[in-house]
Design a protein around this motif. Structure first.
Motif, mmCIF file in Angstrom:
data_model
loop_
_atom_site.group_PDB
_atom_site.id
_atom_site.type_symbol
_atom_site.label_atom_id
_atom_site.label_comp_id
_atom_site.label_asym_id
_atom_site.label_seq_id
_atom_site.Cartn_x
_atom_site.Cartn_y
_atom_site.Cartn_z
ATOM 1 N N GLY A 36 -11.999 5.030 4.155
ATOM 2 C CA GLY A 36 -11.366 3.923 4.415
ATOM 3 C C GLY A 36 -10.576 3.928 5.735
ATOM 4 N N ASN B 82 -9.933 4.629 -9.601
ATOM 5 C CA ASN B 82 -9.130 5.704 -10.041
ATOM 6 C C ASN B 82 -7.804 5.358 -10.898
ATOM 7 O OD1 ASN B 82 -10.614 7.666 -8.328
ATOM 8 N ND2 ASN B 82 -9.551 6.821 -6.651
ATOM 9 N N LEU C 102 0.908 -1.124 0.165
ATOM 10 C CA LEU C 102 0.056 0.063 0.096
ATOM 11 C C LEU C 102 1.083 1.250 0.033
ATOM 12 C CD1 LEU C 102 -2.409 -1.570 2.571
ATOM 13 C CD2 LEU C 102 -3.226 -0.723 0.473
ATOM 14 N N PRO D 10 -8.013 10.759 -6.831
ATOM 15 C CA PRO D 10 -9.548 10.619 -7.478
ATOM 16 C C PRO D 10 -9.410 10.969 -8.771
ATOM 17 C CG PRO D 10 -9.742 12.295 -5.889
ATOM 18 C CD PRO D 10 -8.131 11.898 -5.710
ATOM 19 N N LEU E 71 -22.080 10.544 -1.544
ATOM 20 C CA LEU E 71 -21.729 10.626 -2.819
ATOM 21 C C LEU E 71 -22.712 9.711 -3.795
ATOM 22 C CD1 LEU E 71 -17.776 11.220 -2.878
ATOM 23 C CD2 LEU E 71 -19.705 13.029 -2.912
ATOM 24 N N ALA F 64 -8.298 11.114 0.973
ATOM 25 C CA ALA F 64 -7.979 9.686 1.983
ATOM 26 C C ALA F 64 -8.280 8.744 0.792
ATOM 27 C CB ALA F 64 -8.880 9.813 3.131
ATOM 28 N N THR F 65 -7.987 8.917 -0.378
ATOM 29 C CA THR F 65 -8.489 8.082 -1.456
ATOM 30 C C THR F 65 -7.545 6.869 -1.683
ATOM 31 O OG1 THR F 65 -7.433 9.703 -2.884
ATOM 32 C CG2 THR F 65 -9.880 9.916 -2.605
HETATM 33 P P1 NA7 Z 1 -9.064 2.748 1.163
HETATM 34 O O1 NA7 Z 1 -9.354 1.683 2.159
HETATM 35 O O2 NA7 Z 1 -8.797 2.159 -0.390
HETATM 36 O O3 NA7 Z 1 -9.949 3.864 1.007
HETATM 37 C C1 NA7 Z 1 -10.071 4.879 0.102
HETATM 38 C C2 NA7 Z 1 -11.440 5.706 0.361
HETATM 39 O O4 NA7 Z 1 -11.362 6.660 -0.789
HETATM 40 C C3 NA7 Z 1 -12.575 4.616 0.078
HETATM 41 O O5 NA7 Z 1 -13.564 5.439 0.887
HETATM 42 C C4 NA7 Z 1 -12.922 5.017 -1.653
HETATM 43 O O6 NA7 Z 1 -14.394 4.744 -1.917
HETATM 44 C C5 NA7 Z 1 -12.521 6.625 -1.336
HETATM 45 N N1 NA7 Z 1 -12.325 7.015 -2.959
HETATM 46 C C6 NA7 Z 1 -11.564 6.593 -3.707
HETATM 47 N N2 NA7 Z 1 -11.675 7.532 -4.714
HETATM 48 C C7 NA7 Z 1 -12.658 8.035 -4.766
HETATM 49 C C8 NA7 Z 1 -13.341 8.975 -5.365
HETATM 50 N N3 NA7 Z 1 -13.146 9.496 -6.705
HETATM 51 N N4 NA7 Z 1 -14.307 9.807 -5.047
HETATM 52 C C9 NA7 Z 1 -14.939 9.356 -3.705
HETATM 53 N N5 NA7 Z 1 -14.174 8.446 -2.743
HETATM 54 C C10 NA7 Z 1 -13.089 7.841 -3.380
HETATM 55 O O7 NA7 Z 1 -7.557 3.420 1.407
HETATM 56 P P2 NA7 Z 1 -7.058 3.701 2.781
HETATM 57 O O8 NA7 Z 1 -6.018 4.676 2.521
HETATM 58 O O9 NA7 Z 1 -8.095 4.201 3.600
HETATM 59 O O10 NA7 Z 1 -6.616 2.434 3.507
HETATM 60 C C11 NA7 Z 1 -5.637 1.603 2.778
HETATM 61 C C12 NA7 Z 1 -5.055 0.559 3.663
HETATM 62 O O11 NA7 Z 1 -4.091 1.204 4.272
HETATM 63 C C13 NA7 Z 1 -5.911 0.277 4.868
HETATM 64 O O12 NA7 Z 1 -6.943 -0.910 4.437
HETATM 65 C C14 NA7 Z 1 -5.017 -0.497 5.749
HETATM 66 O O13 NA7 Z 1 -4.800 -1.736 5.572
HETATM 67 C C15 NA7 Z 1 -3.833 0.681 5.735
HETATM 68 P P3 NA7 Z 1 -14.717 3.577 -2.409
HETATM 69 O O14 NA7 Z 1 -14.891 2.466 -1.267
HETATM 70 O O15 NA7 Z 1 -13.786 3.187 -3.453
HETATM 71 O O16 NA7 Z 1 -16.173 3.844 -3.058
#
Ligand code: NA7
Length: 541
Positions: free
Chosen positions: A190, A504, A148, A154, A354, A382-383
């Motif tokens: 996330g 993305n 990771l 996004p 959203l 935080a994507t």
């Molecule tokens: P994650 O768990 O992949 O979360 C990313 C978040 O960002 C997730 O809620 C996504 O929603 C959101 N996201 C991504 N792109 C968009 C766009 N374009 N619009 C709106 N929302 C978006 O990453 P983290 O950094 O939180 O965690 C990664 C890992 O690191 C974690 O599991 C631990 O093991 C440590 P989605 O779910 O894709 O709809």
């Protein structure tokens, strides 16, 4: 030009990419075995994950005392954890402590991002090319680039247009960031988003959370470790690591041997209550053995968490938005939280769903959804990450016969043990795709991965062997085995980074099997058998 490049090319026995925990431990082991090894790190210091992810609220979800390395009795004696789930500043201090203690930095080149790596078949060597044009060559290329570590922005129109402060959680700046009196937006909920939102809400002027998919979160229940308690933990380290070793994901929480459906509803509820009150991943990893595989068992667990979330929210319409509807509890990575749901009871916090009102674009002053323009002083992405294979894809890796790794993995990874790829001789991928280490309390599995690789290299040296490469048959069989073990998990029926989906990233819309789901003990046993059989499945010459 060619002569200049040749003249400035550094030469080693092994190149390690990345100075996170796996790169650091790999360097130490190689050095102990008398190999000339060099680590190249994109950042300006050690730490990997804990170097890059400095966002507020970032901390372990594994118990600190199960996470630290076990290989050195001295480290175990000298390092004290001050919290059961240690925060990023302490975690980075731990990485620095290791680097200082073993004097690792003298063999690490910082600010060196590998742009390309190419196998030179005639020379039997890898050549790494850095962004600044420098080059290095070695017989072995060991990737320690993390699952990771490739942050993704996004894909939203105008993503670069915002004129205020703008950060990604995985690329957080080194300077202090203040939220006081500011209008702050967080996109993403996330594990990173949940930690950051909870912390930012403590001091923010006004916070708006943009949520696309809600996740099931359960309490972390962190607490401090007093010096006497640390002594007591230290005395139990052998037992702690032995317990982790026998566990599917090397966590301290072991699944209950019963099926959720074989006990009475009252017994089930009482067990859920007991686990919910425990710290860390107890509720996720220590639950009935079938909750992550059987839909009925999972439904019972999910219904229990639903009640808990509802009870914490004043406004049930907000609860409706925060409760996931497209997946059951534990089928995506569970964010652990410390007051996350209560944030939405604050008058200065707003949740934008959203799914009801998608983002249309980012503007110079904020975010425009289908129904409104929101203005901000700060936008936080935080994507997440292009998980598991993303960090490989960002390096142009060329194997035997000009084959590109990106191309080979276009429809998902193909590996042997998640440690090597047919066509890419002498490339060893620590915590790589199809490895048990990704779904693991990671340093526990890093130790196994590094020990395996080091022993393999030592074996080759002793036998005068110069080349190791998975056979096509071994790779095919391992890849099929990874798919087979993965297909039993409910998690494989859900889009998430664990199933390789990232909207993305072009080409990441289809679910695939990214990691070995058979568990760390089985994986370790398999690796041990293979080594005992003269590295069966690897062509050595
Ligand atoms: P994650 O768990 O992949 O979360 C990313 C978040 O960002 C997730 O809620 C996504 O929603 C959101 N996201 C991504 N792109 C968009 C766009 N374009 N619009 C709106 N929302 C978006 O990453 P983290 O950094 O939180 O965690 C990664 C890992 O690191 C974690 O599991 C631990 O093991 C440590 P989605 O779910 O894709 O709809």
């Amino acid at each position: 030009m060619a002569n200049t490049a040749e003249a400035t090319t550094e030469r080693w026995d092994a190149i390690v990419i990345g100075a996170g925990l796996s790169g650091m431990y790999q360097l130490l082991k190689l050095r102990q075995m008398g190999f000339k090894a060099r680590v190249y790190e994109a950042g300006s210091d050690v730490g990997g994950t804990w170097y890059w992810n400095r966002y507020p609220g970032c901390r372990f979800d594994s118990e600190s005392w199960t996470y630290g390395f076990s290989f050195s009795p001295e480290v175990l004696k000298e390092w004290s954890w001050s919290e059961h789930f240690s925060g990023q500043p302490d975690n980075l201090r731990y990485c620095n402590f290791l680097a200082d203690k073993f004097d690792l930095r003298r063999d690490i080149t910082f600010n060196a991002r590998v742009k390309a790596a190419r196998w030179d078949d005639a020379a039997g060597e890898w050549e790494a090319v850095f962004e600044d044009g420098r080059r290095a060559r070695a017989r072995f290329l060991i990737t320690a680039i993390g699952p990771l570590s490739a942050p993704t922005m996004p894909v939203i129109e105008g993503a670069g247009d915002f004129k205020g402060e703008c950060y990604h959680t995985g690329l957080w700046p080194h300077h202090p960031v203040s939220f006081a009196g500011k209008r702050v937006a967080v996109i993403g909920t996330g594990a990173s988003g949940v930690q950051a939102i909870t912390e930012i809400a403590k001091t923010v002027g006004h916070l708006t959370v943009f949520q696309r998919t809600p996740n099931w979160c359960t309490p972390l229940r962190n607490s401090r470790i007093a010096p006497e308690e640390m002594e007591e933990i230290r005395a139990r380290y052998d037992q702690i690591f032995a317990q982790c070793r026998d566990n599917w994901g090397c966590f301290i929480h072991t699944a209950d041997p019963r099926h959720a459906t074989e006990v009475t509803p009252e017994e089930r509820e009482a067990f859920f209550e007991k686990l919910y009150a425990l710290p860390g991943f107890a509720f996720w990893q220590g639950n009935f053995r079938d909750v992550l595989m059987d839909k009925d068992a999972n439904d019972a667990m999910t219904a229990f968490v639903t009640k808990k979330i509802r009870a914490r929210l004043k406004d049930q319409r907000i609860a409706d938005r925060l409760i996931p509807t497209n997946h059951g509890y534990g089928t995506r990575r569970v964010p652990l939280e410390s007051g996350y749901y209560e944030v939405y009871n604050q008058p200065n916090v707003r949740l934008v769903d959203l799914r009801e009102r998608p983002i249309e674009r980012i503007t110079a002053t904020g975010i425009k959804t289908s129904d409104a323009q929101y203005d901000f002083d700060m936008v936080i992405f935080a994507t997440g990450f292009d998980a598991i294979t993303g960090a490989f894809d960002r390096i142009d890796i060329t194997g035997r016969g000009g084959q590109k790794l990106r191309q080979k993995w276009a429809d998902g990874p193909h590996t042997y043990l998640g440690l090597n790829v047919e066509g890419f001789p002498n490339m060893l991928t620590l915590v790589g795709p199809h490895n048990a280490a990704t779904f693991c309390n990671i340093p526990r599995c890093i130790e196994q991965n590094v020990d395996f690789v080091t022993t393999l290299l030592d074996h080759m040296r002793k036998k005068g062997l110069a080349r190791v490469e998975a056979t096509p048959q071994a790779e095919e069989a391992w890849t099929a085995h990874v798919h087979d073990t993965g297909s039993r998990l409910l998690a494989m029926q859900v889009d998430s980074w664990m199933t390789g989906v990232n909207k993305n990233v072009p080409g990441r819309l289809k679910r695939t099997f990214m990691a070995y789901a058979g568990g760390a003990p089985k994986y370790r046993q398999k690796c041990e058998e293979i080594a005992a059989n003269g590295y069966e499945g690897f062509a050595l010459r």
